[in-house]
Design a protein around this motif. Sequence first.
Motif, PDB file in Angstrom:
ATOM      1  N   ILE A   1       0.800  -1.217   0.000  1.00  0.00           N
ATOM      2  CA  ILE A   1       0.000   0.000   0.000  1.00  0.00           C
ATOM      3  C   ILE A   1       0.838   1.275   0.000  1.00  0.00           C
ATOM      4  N   ASP A   2       2.136   1.158   0.274  1.00  0.00           N
ATOM      5  CA  ASP A   2       2.988   2.343   0.268  1.00  0.00           C
ATOM      6  C   ASP A   2       4.444   1.921   0.200  1.00  0.00           C
ATOM      7  N   ARG A   3       5.287   2.824  -0.269  1.00  0.00           N
ATOM      8  CA  ARG A   3       6.744   2.635  -0.277  1.00  0.00           C
ATOM      9  C   ARG A   3       7.368   3.840   0.400  1.00  0.00           C
ATOM     10  N   PRO A   4       7.397   3.889   1.749  1.00  0.00           N
ATOM     11  CA  PRO A   4       7.904   5.063   2.454  1.00  0.00           C
ATOM     12  C   PRO A   4       9.366   5.385   2.163  1.00  0.00           C
ATOM     13  N   THR A   5      10.199   4.352   1.978  1.00  0.00           N
ATOM     14  CA  THR A   5      11.614   4.555   1.636  1.00  0.00           C
ATOM     15  C   THR A   5      11.998   3.537   0.578  1.00  0.00           C
ATOM     16  N   SER A   6      13.226   3.634   0.103  1.00  0.00           N
ATOM     17  CA  SER A   6      13.678   2.685  -0.921  1.00  0.00           C
ATOM     18  C   SER A   6      13.896   1.283  -0.370  1.00  0.00           C
ATOM     19  N   SER A   7      13.980   1.139   0.959  1.00  0.00           N
ATOM     20  CA  SER A   7      14.204  -0.190   1.541  1.00  0.00           C
ATOM     21  C   SER A   7      13.053  -0.672   2.420  1.00  0.00           C
ATOM     22  N   THR A   8      11.929   0.035   2.405  1.00  0.00           N
ATOM     23  CA  THR A   8      10.761  -0.403   3.176  1.00  0.00           C
ATOM     24  C   THR A   8       9.504  -0.346   2.322  1.00  0.00           C
ATOM     25  N   ALA A   9       8.539  -1.139   2.736  1.00  0.00           N
ATOM     26  CA  ALA A   9       7.227  -1.145   2.098  1.00  0.00           C
ATOM     27  C   ALA A   9       6.179  -1.325   3.192  1.00  0.00           C
TER      28      ALA A   9
ATOM     29  N   SER B   1       8.372 -18.475  -7.273  1.00  0.00           N
ATOM     30  CA  SER B   1       9.345 -19.132  -6.392  1.00  0.00           C
ATOM     31  C   SER B   1      10.427 -18.153  -5.954  1.00  0.00           C
ATOM     32  N   ILE B   2      10.860 -18.336  -4.723  1.00  0.00           N
ATOM     33  CA  ILE B   2      11.955 -17.556  -4.166  1.00  0.00           C
ATOM     34  C   ILE B   2      13.066 -18.528  -3.813  1.00  0.00           C
ATOM     35  N   GLY B   3      14.267 -18.237  -4.281  1.00  0.00           N
ATOM     36  CA  GLY B   3      15.420 -19.076  -3.962  1.00  0.00           C
ATOM     37  C   GLY B   3      16.261 -18.443  -2.878  1.00  0.00           C
ATOM     38  N   ARG B   4      17.033 -19.264  -2.219  1.00  0.00           N
ATOM     39  CA  ARG B   4      17.946 -18.758  -1.195  1.00  0.00           C
ATOM     40  C   ARG B   4      18.882 -17.734  -1.835  1.00  0.00           C
ATOM     41  N   GLY B   5      19.020 -16.565  -1.206  1.00  0.00           N
ATOM     42  CA  GLY B   5      19.877 -15.503  -1.733  1.00  0.00           C
ATOM     43  C   GLY B   5      19.153 -14.480  -2.582  1.00  0.00           C
ATOM     44  N   ASP B   6      17.881 -14.714  -2.908  1.00  0.00           N
ATOM     45  CA  ASP B   6      17.106 -13.749  -3.700  1.00  0.00           C
ATOM     46  C   ASP B   6      16.811 -12.499  -2.870  1.00  0.00           C
ATOM     47  N   ALA B   7      16.713 -11.370  -3.544  1.00  0.00           N
ATOM     48  CA  ALA B   7      16.345 -10.113  -2.883  1.00  0.00           C
ATOM     49  C   ALA B   7      14.844 -10.162  -2.586  1.00  0.00           C
ATOM     50  N   ILE B   8      14.503  -9.907  -1.335  1.00  0.00           N
ATOM     51  CA  ILE B   8      13.110 -10.005  -0.894  1.00  0.00           C
ATOM     52  C   ILE B   8      12.775  -8.867   0.068  1.00  0.00           C
ATOM     53  N   TYR B   9      11.511  -8.800   0.433  1.00  0.00           N
ATOM     54  CA  TYR B   9      11.045  -7.998   1.558  1.00  0.00           C
ATOM     55  C   TYR B   9      10.399  -8.972   2.532  1.00  0.00           C
ATOM     56  N   ARG B  10      10.564  -8.684   3.820  1.00  0.00           N
ATOM     57  CA  ARG B  10       9.972  -9.514   4.872  1.00  0.00           C
ATOM     58  C   ARG B  10       9.453  -8.599   5.970  1.00  0.00           C
ATOM     59  N   PRO B  11       8.505  -9.097   6.791  1.00  0.00           N
ATOM     60  CA  PRO B  11       8.005  -8.263   7.890  1.00  0.00           C
ATOM     61  C   PRO B  11       9.136  -7.823   8.815  1.00  0.00           C
ATOM     62  N   ARG B  12       9.069  -6.573   9.247  1.00  0.00           N
ATOM     63  CA  ARG B  12      10.058  -6.027  10.170  1.00  0.00           C
ATOM     64  C   ARG B  12      10.041  -6.827  11.471  1.00  0.00           C
ATOM     65  N   ALA B  13      11.201  -7.128  11.999  1.00  0.00           N
ATOM     66  CA  ALA B  13      11.311  -7.871  13.254  1.00  0.00           C
ATOM     67  C   ALA B  13      10.824  -7.008  14.409  1.00  0.00           C
ATOM     68  N   CYS B  14      10.026  -7.593  15.278  1.00  0.00           N
ATOM     69  CA  CYS B  14       9.536  -6.913  16.467  1.00  0.00           C
ATOM     70  C   CYS B  14       9.128  -7.966  17.485  1.00  0.00           C
ATOM     71  N   ARG B  15       8.799  -7.535  18.678  1.00  0.00           N
ATOM     72  CA  ARG B  15       8.345  -8.436  19.746  1.00  0.00           C
ATOM     73  C   ARG B  15       6.928  -8.095  20.115  1.00  0.00           C
ATOM     74  N   PRO B  16       6.003  -9.001  20.184  1.00  0.00           N
ATOM     75  CA  PRO B  16       6.164 -10.371  19.725  1.00  0.00           C
ATOM     76  C   PRO B  16       6.243 -10.416  18.201  1.00  0.00           C
TER      77      PRO B  16
ATOM     78  N   VAL C   1       4.982  -2.881   8.339  1.00  0.00           N
ATOM     79  CA  VAL C   1       6.218  -2.442   7.681  1.00  0.00           C
ATOM     80  C   VAL C   1       7.073  -3.660   7.337  1.00  0.00           C
ATOM     81  N   TRP C   2       7.463  -3.748   6.073  1.00  0.00           N
ATOM     82  CA  TRP C   2       8.349  -4.804   5.589  1.00  0.00           C
ATOM     83  C   TRP C   2       9.659  -4.152   5.169  1.00  0.00           C
ATOM     84  N   ARG C   3      10.779  -4.860   5.384  1.00  0.00           N
ATOM     85  CA  ARG C   3      12.105  -4.337   5.066  1.00  0.00           C
ATOM     86  C   ARG C   3      12.788  -5.205   4.007  1.00  0.00           C
ATOM     87  N   ALA C   4      13.635  -4.553   3.212  1.00  0.00           N
ATOM     88  CA  ALA C   4      14.422  -5.268   2.207  1.00  0.00           C
ATOM     89  C   ALA C   4      15.387  -6.211   2.919  1.00  0.00           C
ATOM     90  N   SER C   5      15.574  -7.387   2.325  1.00  0.00           N
ATOM     91  CA  SER C   5      16.424  -8.398   2.935  1.00  0.00           C
ATOM     92  C   SER C   5      16.858  -9.384   1.854  1.00  0.00           C
TER      93      SER C   5
END
Length: 131
Positions: free
Chosen positions: A54-62, A96-111, A78-82
């Motif tokens: 729904i948005d791209r606030p920065t070049s490394s987040t979505a 398909s996503i292979g190991r080493g591919d550029a992806i976005y994933r949910p930002r780490a947080c607790r919980p 918030v998802w971050r480039a990884s």
Amino acid sequence: MERRTFGIDPWSQTVGWLTMQSAGKGACGSDSSAARKHAICDAPTSAAVRVSVIDRPTSSTATVAWCDPRSCRYGDQVWRASIARQPGTCALSGRSIGRGDAIYRPRACRPSPLNASAMILAAVVEDVPRG
């Protein structure tokens, strides 16, 4: 005769419920550790899962809207480039996503969010214009 009411006032009940939720419950209102073990959130395995950027606030987040009626709903997560640490499936395109591919994933947080292992290919996210 004076009428006496026993019990807890609504405000105290609400505060108690919120305290309980934040102490031992996940963001979707279920026990986070048990729900994570049983939730399959690494890819949409059902047509019922809806994912959109729904948005791209920065070049490394979505900012992603994730709705899985079986386990969780995040309206503005918030998802971050990884880099993919393991193979998987893109939650948005189904590719398909292979190991080493550029992806976005949910930002780490607790919980951890219930869809913490989900991935979206970076090329798919980068097709969305930055806001």
